[in-house]
Design a protein around this motif. Structure first.
Motif, PDB file in Angstrom:
ATOM      1  N   LEU A  24       0.648  -1.320   0.178  1.00 49.32           N
ATOM      2  CA  LEU A  24       0.041  -0.159  -0.013  1.00 49.32           C
ATOM      3  C   LEU A  24       0.694   1.360   0.068  1.00 49.32           C
ATOM      4  O   LEU A  24       0.533   2.109  -0.722  1.00 49.32           O
ATOM      5  N   GLY A  25       1.872   1.106   0.848  1.00 48.31           N
ATOM      6  CA  GLY A  25       2.822   2.493   1.018  1.00 48.31           C
ATOM      7  C   GLY A  25       3.651   2.838  -0.242  1.00 48.31           C
ATOM      8  O   GLY A  25       3.493   3.791  -0.957  1.00 48.31           O
ATOM      9  N   LEU A  26       4.209   1.798  -0.930  1.00 48.85           N
ATOM     10  CA  LEU A  26       4.510   2.179  -2.224  1.00 48.85           C
ATOM     11  C   LEU A  26       3.937   2.420  -3.543  1.00 48.85           C
ATOM     12  O   LEU A  26       3.889   3.338  -4.156  1.00 48.85           O
ATOM     13  N   SER A  27       2.493   1.814  -3.342  1.00 45.09           N
ATOM     14  CA  SER A  27       1.804   1.976  -4.492  1.00 45.09           C
ATOM     15  C   SER A  27       1.110   3.272  -4.344  1.00 45.09           C
ATOM     16  O   SER A  27       1.163   4.315  -5.258  1.00 45.09           O
ATOM     17  N   MET A  28       0.843   3.674  -3.047  1.00 46.68           N
ATOM     18  CA  MET A  28       0.322   5.086  -2.884  1.00 46.68           C
ATOM     19  C   MET A  28       1.325   6.217  -3.205  1.00 46.68           C
ATOM     20  O   MET A  28       1.173   7.361  -3.760  1.00 46.68           O
ATOM     21  N   GLY A  29       2.341   6.068  -2.538  1.00 48.60           N
ATOM     22  CA  GLY A  29       3.622   7.268  -2.819  1.00 48.60           C
ATOM     23  C   GLY A  29       4.017   7.170  -4.307  1.00 48.60           C
ATOM     24  O   GLY A  29       4.070   8.372  -4.565  1.00 48.60           O
ATOM     25  N   VAL A  30       4.373   5.980  -4.869  1.00 49.72           N
ATOM     26  CA  VAL A  30       4.888   6.105  -6.272  1.00 49.72           C
ATOM     27  C   VAL A  30       3.808   6.646  -7.171  1.00 49.72           C
ATOM     28  O   VAL A  30       3.728   7.478  -8.059  1.00 49.72           O
ATOM     29  N   LEU A  31       2.361   6.105  -7.175  1.00 53.73           N
ATOM     30  CA  LEU A  31       1.428   6.443  -8.100  1.00 53.73           C
ATOM     31  C   LEU A  31       0.707   7.608  -7.863  1.00 53.73           C
ATOM     32  O   LEU A  31       0.084   7.863  -8.851  1.00 53.73           O
ATOM     33  N   HIS A  32       0.531   7.895  -6.844  1.00 51.94           N
ATOM     34  CA  HIS A  32      -0.227   9.059  -6.372  1.00 51.94           C
ATOM     35  C   HIS A  32       0.889  10.237  -5.885  1.00 51.94           C
ATOM     36  O   HIS A  32       0.397  11.397  -6.285  1.00 51.94           O
ATOM     37  N   GLY A  33       1.318  10.211  -4.639  1.00 53.56           N
ATOM     38  CA  GLY A  33       2.449  10.907  -4.264  1.00 53.56           C
ATOM     39  C   GLY A  33       3.343  11.728  -5.106  1.00 53.56           C
ATOM     40  O   GLY A  33       3.227  12.866  -4.919  1.00 53.56           O
ATOM     41  N   LEU A  34       3.924  10.997  -5.766  1.00 59.07           N
ATOM     42  CA  LEU A  34       5.059  11.335  -6.710  1.00 59.07           C
ATOM     43  C   LEU A  34       4.491  12.105  -7.847  1.00 59.07           C
ATOM     44  O   LEU A  34       4.795  13.275  -8.325  1.00 59.07           O
ATOM     45  N   VAL A  35       3.208  11.527  -8.404  1.00 60.53           N
ATOM     46  CA  VAL A  35       2.662  12.103  -9.433  1.00 60.53           C
ATOM     47  C   VAL A  35       2.184  13.592  -9.094  1.00 60.53           C
ATOM     48  O   VAL A  35       2.497  14.595  -9.710  1.00 60.53           O
ATOM     49  N   LYS A  36       1.724  13.791  -7.726  1.00 61.69           N
ATOM     50  CA  LYS A  36       1.304  15.090  -7.208  1.00 61.69           C
ATOM     51  C   LYS A  36       2.359  16.078  -7.093  1.00 61.69           C
ATOM     52  O   LYS A  36       2.216  17.293  -7.176  1.00 61.69           O
ATOM     53  N   LEU A  63      -0.886  15.831  -0.540  1.00 56.16           N
ATOM     54  CA  LEU A  63       0.630  15.194  -1.139  1.00 56.16           C
ATOM     55  C   LEU A  63       1.345  14.688   0.365  1.00 56.16           C
ATOM     56  O   LEU A  63       2.016  13.888   0.064  1.00 56.16           O
ATOM     57  N   PHE A  64       1.369  15.739   1.613  1.00 54.76           N
ATOM     58  CA  PHE A  64       2.076  15.013   2.760  1.00 54.76           C
ATOM     59  C   PHE A  64       1.513  13.685   2.992  1.00 54.76           C
ATOM     60  O   PHE A  64       2.282  12.775   3.077  1.00 54.76           O
ATOM     61  N   ALA A  65       0.300  13.478   2.884  1.00 59.51           N
ATOM     62  CA  ALA A  65      -0.271  11.920   3.368  1.00 59.51           C
ATOM     63  C   ALA A  65       0.291  11.083   2.236  1.00 59.51           C
ATOM     64  O   ALA A  65       0.728   9.839   2.762  1.00 59.51           O
ATOM     65  N   GLU A  66       0.198  11.355   0.759  1.00 58.18           N
ATOM     66  CA  GLU A  66       0.297  10.284  -0.071  1.00 58.18           C
ATOM     67  C   GLU A  66       1.811  10.152  -0.267  1.00 58.18           C
ATOM     68  O   GLU A  66       2.290   9.038  -0.553  1.00 58.18           O
ATOM     69  N   LEU A  67       2.704  10.824   0.030  1.00 49.75           N
ATOM     70  CA  LEU A  67       3.980  11.063  -0.201  1.00 49.75           C
ATOM     71  C   LEU A  67       4.694  10.611   1.409  1.00 49.75           C
ATOM     72  O   LEU A  67       5.522   9.581   1.437  1.00 49.75           O
TER      73      LEU A  67
END
Length: 138
Positions: A24-36, A63-67
């Motif tokens: 969950l952490g990698l997919s959220m961070g890479v697919l959502h946080g980094l994109v933002k 962004l804080f939450a997702e990254l």
């Protein structure tokens, strides 16, 4: 018949929590946080305020939450606190941005699934394969 019970696979709640956190952490961070983070200005121009703080502060919180919180989740560091930020972000996404729709155009199904995972990690904690565990918590 015993083969169907999969008893040859070790049972480990802690290993399961590690897999859940990292997945969950990698997919959220890479697919959502980094994109933002990479497209902040472009996303901001289309981002709608959902909770009354204004588009920019809300995008920064997302962004804080997702990254940042996703990285904390992967590490298993301050897991429950990180999960709270991610829970709030996914709850806003699912209930407000997607209108609690689980199917059809504009579905919030993905936010709903992430929400379930983050709620699970909030209740379970990080498990023994985590920085939290090394610091004396679980």
């Amino acid at each position: 018949m015993k083969f169907l019970q999969l008893n040859f696979i070790p049972r480990s709640t802690d290993l399961g929590l590690l897999v859940l956190r990292v997945w969950l952490g990698l997919s959220m961070g890479v697919l959502h946080g980094l994109v933002k983070a990479k497209n902040f200005d472009g996303i901001l121009s289309q981002f709608k305020s959902m909770i009354g703080l204004g588009a920019k502060p809300e995008l920064m919180l997302a962004l804080f939450a997702e990254l940042v919180c996703s990285v904390l989740l992967v590490l298993g560091l301050f897991t429950r606190v990180a999960a709270v930020f991610l829970i709030v972000t996914m709850a806003v996404a699912f209930f407000l941005a997607h209108g609690a729709a689980l199917s059809g155009a504009g579905s919030g199904e993905l936010a709903f699934i992430y929400l379930a995972g983050f709620v699970t990690l909030f209740f379970t904690g990080a498990g023994k394969f985590s920085v939290d565990s090394k610091l004396g918590g679980r």
